[in-house]
Design a protein around this motif. Structure first.
Motif, PDB file in Angstrom:
ATOM      1  N   LEU A 183      -7.062 -11.021   0.228  1.00 44.95           N
ATOM      2  CA  LEU A 183      -5.811 -10.402   0.688  1.00 44.95           C
ATOM      3  C   LEU A 183      -6.068  -9.226   1.628  1.00 44.95           C
ATOM      4  O   LEU A 183      -5.123  -8.687   2.217  1.00 44.95           O
ATOM      5  CB  LEU A 183      -4.984  -9.925  -0.515  1.00 44.95           C
ATOM      6  N   GLN A 184      -7.316  -8.831   1.753  1.00 44.22           N
ATOM      7  CA  GLN A 184      -7.641  -7.728   2.661  1.00 44.22           C
ATOM      8  C   GLN A 184      -7.454  -8.171   4.114  1.00 44.22           C
ATOM      9  O   GLN A 184      -7.735  -9.315   4.477  1.00 44.22           O
ATOM     10  CB  GLN A 184      -9.086  -7.268   2.445  1.00 44.22           C
ATOM     11  N   ASN A 185      -6.974  -7.209   4.933  1.00 43.89           N
ATOM     12  CA  ASN A 185      -6.848  -7.410   6.389  1.00 43.89           C
ATOM     13  C   ASN A 185      -5.994  -8.640   6.738  1.00 43.89           C
ATOM     14  O   ASN A 185      -6.342  -9.428   7.612  1.00 43.89           O
ATOM     15  CB  ASN A 185      -8.231  -7.534   7.044  1.00 43.89           C
ATOM     16  N   GLN A 186      -4.884  -8.742   6.047  1.00 41.35           N
ATOM     17  CA  GLN A 186      -3.961  -9.839   6.316  1.00 41.35           C
ATOM     18  C   GLN A 186      -2.674  -9.323   6.965  1.00 41.35           C
ATOM     19  O   GLN A 186      -2.324  -8.148   6.855  1.00 41.35           O
ATOM     20  CB  GLN A 186      -3.610 -10.578   5.006  1.00 41.35           C
ATOM     21  N   ALA A 187      -2.004 -10.221   7.634  1.00 44.57           N
ATOM     22  CA  ALA A 187      -0.670  -9.929   8.162  1.00 44.57           C
ATOM     23  C   ALA A 187       0.341 -10.139   7.031  1.00 44.57           C
ATOM     24  O   ALA A 187       0.246 -11.096   6.260  1.00 44.57           O
ATOM     25  CB  ALA A 187      -0.349 -10.842   9.337  1.00 44.57           C
ATOM     26  N   TRP A 188       1.325  -9.239   6.953  1.00 46.67           N
ATOM     27  CA  TRP A 188       2.338  -9.325   5.895  1.00 46.67           C
ATOM     28  C   TRP A 188       3.736  -9.286   6.529  1.00 46.67           C
ATOM     29  O   TRP A 188       3.969  -8.577   7.510  1.00 46.67           O
ATOM     30  CB  TRP A 188       2.223  -8.155   4.915  1.00 46.67           C
ATOM     31  N   ILE A 189       4.635 -10.023   5.926  1.00 50.34           N
ATOM     32  CA  ILE A 189       6.054  -9.934   6.280  1.00 50.34           C
ATOM     33  C   ILE A 189       6.725  -9.107   5.192  1.00 50.34           C
ATOM     34  O   ILE A 189       6.625  -9.438   4.005  1.00 50.34           O
ATOM     35  CB  ILE A 189       6.687 -11.336   6.378  1.00 50.34           C
ATOM     36  N   ILE A 190       7.373  -8.041   5.592  1.00 53.97           N
ATOM     37  CA  ILE A 190       7.906  -7.097   4.614  1.00 53.97           C
ATOM     38  C   ILE A 190       9.373  -6.792   4.918  1.00 53.97           C
ATOM     39  O   ILE A 190       9.874  -7.081   6.013  1.00 53.97           O
ATOM     40  CB  ILE A 190       7.091  -5.787   4.589  1.00 53.97           C
ATOM     41  N   ARG A 191      10.021  -6.212   3.943  1.00 57.44           N
ATOM     42  CA  ARG A 191      11.410  -5.793   4.106  1.00 57.44           C
ATOM     43  C   ARG A 191      11.475  -4.405   4.718  1.00 57.44           C
ATOM     44  O   ARG A 191      10.490  -3.682   4.824  1.00 57.44           O
ATOM     45  CB  ARG A 191      12.111  -5.816   2.746  1.00 57.44           C
ATOM     46  N   GLU A 202       4.780  -1.758  -1.262  1.00 53.50           N
ATOM     47  CA  GLU A 202       3.974  -0.555  -1.097  1.00 53.50           C
ATOM     48  C   GLU A 202       3.207  -0.228  -2.370  1.00 53.50           C
ATOM     49  O   GLU A 202       2.058   0.235  -2.331  1.00 53.50           O
ATOM     50  CB  GLU A 202       4.875   0.607  -0.672  1.00 53.50           C
ATOM     51  N   GLU A 203       3.828  -0.473  -3.520  1.00 51.73           N
ATOM     52  CA  GLU A 203       3.137  -0.255  -4.795  1.00 51.73           C
ATOM     53  C   GLU A 203       1.994  -1.250  -4.975  1.00 51.73           C
ATOM     54  O   GLU A 203       0.933  -0.906  -5.511  1.00 51.73           O
ATOM     55  CB  GLU A 203       4.146  -0.383  -5.943  1.00 51.73           C
ATOM     56  N   LEU A 204       2.182  -2.488  -4.498  1.00 54.70           N
ATOM     57  CA  LEU A 204       1.129  -3.497  -4.566  1.00 54.70           C
ATOM     58  C   LEU A 204      -0.077  -3.086  -3.727  1.00 54.70           C
ATOM     59  O   LEU A 204      -1.232  -3.174  -4.175  1.00 54.70           O
ATOM     60  CB  LEU A 204       1.665  -4.843  -4.088  1.00 54.70           C
ATOM     61  N   VAL A 205       0.184  -2.642  -2.521  1.00 51.31           N
ATOM     62  CA  VAL A 205      -0.892  -2.211  -1.618  1.00 51.31           C
ATOM     63  C   VAL A 205      -1.695  -1.077  -2.239  1.00 51.31           C
ATOM     64  O   VAL A 205      -2.937  -1.075  -2.208  1.00 51.31           O
ATOM     65  CB  VAL A 205      -0.303  -1.794  -0.254  1.00 51.31           C
ATOM     66  N   GLU A 206      -0.984  -0.129  -2.842  1.00 59.04           N
ATOM     67  CA  GLU A 206      -1.662   1.007  -3.453  1.00 59.04           C
ATOM     68  C   GLU A 206      -2.452   0.584  -4.694  1.00 59.04           C
ATOM     69  O   GLU A 206      -3.589   1.025  -4.897  1.00 59.04           O
ATOM     70  CB  GLU A 206      -0.637   2.080  -3.830  1.00 59.04           C
ATOM     71  N   GLN A 209      -5.449  -1.395  -3.525  1.00 58.50           N
ATOM     72  CA  GLN A 209      -6.167  -0.770  -2.408  1.00 58.50           C
ATOM     73  C   GLN A 209      -6.359  -1.767  -1.256  1.00 58.50           C
ATOM     74  O   GLN A 209      -7.466  -1.954  -0.725  1.00 58.50           O
ATOM     75  CB  GLN A 209      -7.529  -0.244  -2.890  1.00 58.50           C
ATOM     76  N   LEU A 210      -5.269  -2.366  -0.850  1.00 64.79           N
ATOM     77  CA  LEU A 210      -5.324  -3.367   0.214  1.00 64.79           C
ATOM     78  C   LEU A 210      -5.267  -2.714   1.587  1.00 64.79           C
ATOM     79  O   LEU A 210      -4.513  -1.754   1.804  1.00 64.79           O
ATOM     80  CB  LEU A 210      -4.146  -4.347   0.081  1.00 64.79           C
ATOM     81  N   THR A 211      -6.056  -3.237   2.490  1.00 66.01           N
ATOM     82  CA  THR A 211      -5.958  -2.860   3.899  1.00 66.01           C
ATOM     83  C   THR A 211      -5.068  -3.895   4.586  1.00 66.01           C
ATOM     84  O   THR A 211      -5.327  -5.094   4.499  1.00 66.01           O
ATOM     85  CB  THR A 211      -7.343  -2.843   4.568  1.00 66.01           C
ATOM     86  N   VAL A 212      -4.014  -3.410   5.234  1.00 63.54           N
ATOM     87  CA  VAL A 212      -3.039  -4.309   5.857  1.00 63.54           C
ATOM     88  C   VAL A 212      -3.333  -4.396   7.351  1.00 63.54           C
ATOM     89  O   VAL A 212      -3.393  -3.382   8.053  1.00 63.54           O
ATOM     90  CB  VAL A 212      -1.607  -3.800   5.625  1.00 63.54           C
ATOM     91  N   GLN A 213      -3.535  -5.614   7.822  1.00 65.23           N
ATOM     92  CA  GLN A 213      -3.829  -5.802   9.246  1.00 65.23           C
ATOM     93  C   GLN A 213      -2.614  -5.520  10.106  1.00 65.23           C
ATOM     94  O   GLN A 213      -2.685  -4.809  11.105  1.00 65.23           O
ATOM     95  CB  GLN A 213      -4.309  -7.232   9.483  1.00 65.23           C
TER      96      GLN A 213
END
Length: 290
Positions: A183-191, A202-206, A209-213
């Motif tokens: 899941l690291q360095n992936q593109a995400w579709i968000i609200r 945002e809580e999931l990323v924290e 500890q995901l890096t969002v591409q």
């Protein structure tokens, strides 16, 4: 004359005994006697004659008994009609719902309620959590339904259903995700900001500890799902919102990654404002349903 005295008289005629009448009416025997005397005094006639063994109705007593039965029926009809007017559901209920609830749960909730209470009508506003909160605070809706909880001192909150958030990907991309590290360095579709689903992302990323591409903001659940189907990125969505796609295989949930992300669906109400009968009915029905 009052309805209590009339009903005591009717009971006495039917039971033919002061003691049994007192027990049935939950009165003392002297009170029963006083109520009968009050009726006789008011109409200036004698309704009953007492012997050592029985109670005998006078002709006036028989006439009054027959009329008293009519009065009793009229009173009960009025009582039942007024109760129905004040307790049966009818009229308008204004609901504000966040997107996931409004698009995927609320229609079923309303349909179930309408089957039992066809005279209810609904005005539904579907928006993000912040907008629903604003509508509740400013009395634009009677009740709000949101994902998660809100932070406002003037709001009462009641969870009514557990919700599980899941990471979804397209059918073509499912083989690329085998571990959390994928899941690291992936593109995400968000609200958009103000959405409960955005906060959960945002809580999931924290938490992991995901890096969002990169991110693409789409302000509707349906739009997010279409974006994922077309390979524009991953998305974190309510499990309730993707049931149709899972059945048809157009989206896949990455359950094998064992991502834990749960929340509650919650009623929100303006604190200190009495609930209408329609709002109370809606809440009780939903709590029983879930």
């Amino acid at each position: 004359m009052n309805i209590d005295e009339i009903e005591t008289f009717i009971t006495l005629v039917q039971e033919k005994n002061f003691t049994k009448t007192a027990e049935k009416r939950a009165l003392s025997q002297p009170t029963v006697s006083v109520q009968i005397k009050n009726l006789e005094k008011q109409f200036q006639t004698q309704f009953i004659r007492r012997t050592t063994r029985q109670i005998i109705l006078t002709p006036d007593g028989q006439f009054f008994y027959e009329e008293a039965l009519k009065i009793q029926n009229i009173y009960r009809h009025i009582h039942e009609s007024l109760y129905a007017r004040n307790h049966e559901a009818s009229g308008l209920l204004k609901i504000g719902a966040s997107f996931t609830i409004g698009e995927y749960l609320l229609p079923k909730m309303i349909a179930a309620l309408k089957r039992s209470y066809p005279n209810l009508t609904f005005d539904v506003m579907i928006a993000n959590t912040d907008a629903v909160l604003h509508a509740v605070q400013h009395f634009d809706v009677d009740i709000g339904l949101v994902e998660g909880s809100v932070h406002a001192k003037n709001i009462d909150q009641t969870p009514f259903k557990d919700d599980r958030l899941v990471v979804v990907c397209s059918d073509q991309d499912v083989q690329h995700f085998n571990t959390i590290d994928d899941l690291q360095n992936q593109a995400w579709i968000i609200r958009e900001e103000g959405s409960g689903t955005r906060q959960s992302f945002e809580e999931l990323v924290e938490a992991y500890q995901l890096t969002v591409q990169s991110t693409m903001v789409i302000s509707s659940t349906q739009g997010m799902k279409e974006g994922v189907k077309n390979g524009l990125g991953l998305a974190l969505l309510s499990e309730a919102a993707v049931q149709e796609e899972l059945r048809h295989g157009s989206l896949h949930v990455l359950t094998h990654l064992h991502i834990s992300n749960a929340r509650k669906f919650t009623f929100i109400l303006r604190k200190g404002v009495p609930l209408t009968k329609n709002t109370t009915l809606f809440i009780n029905h939903a709590l029983q349903q879930f």
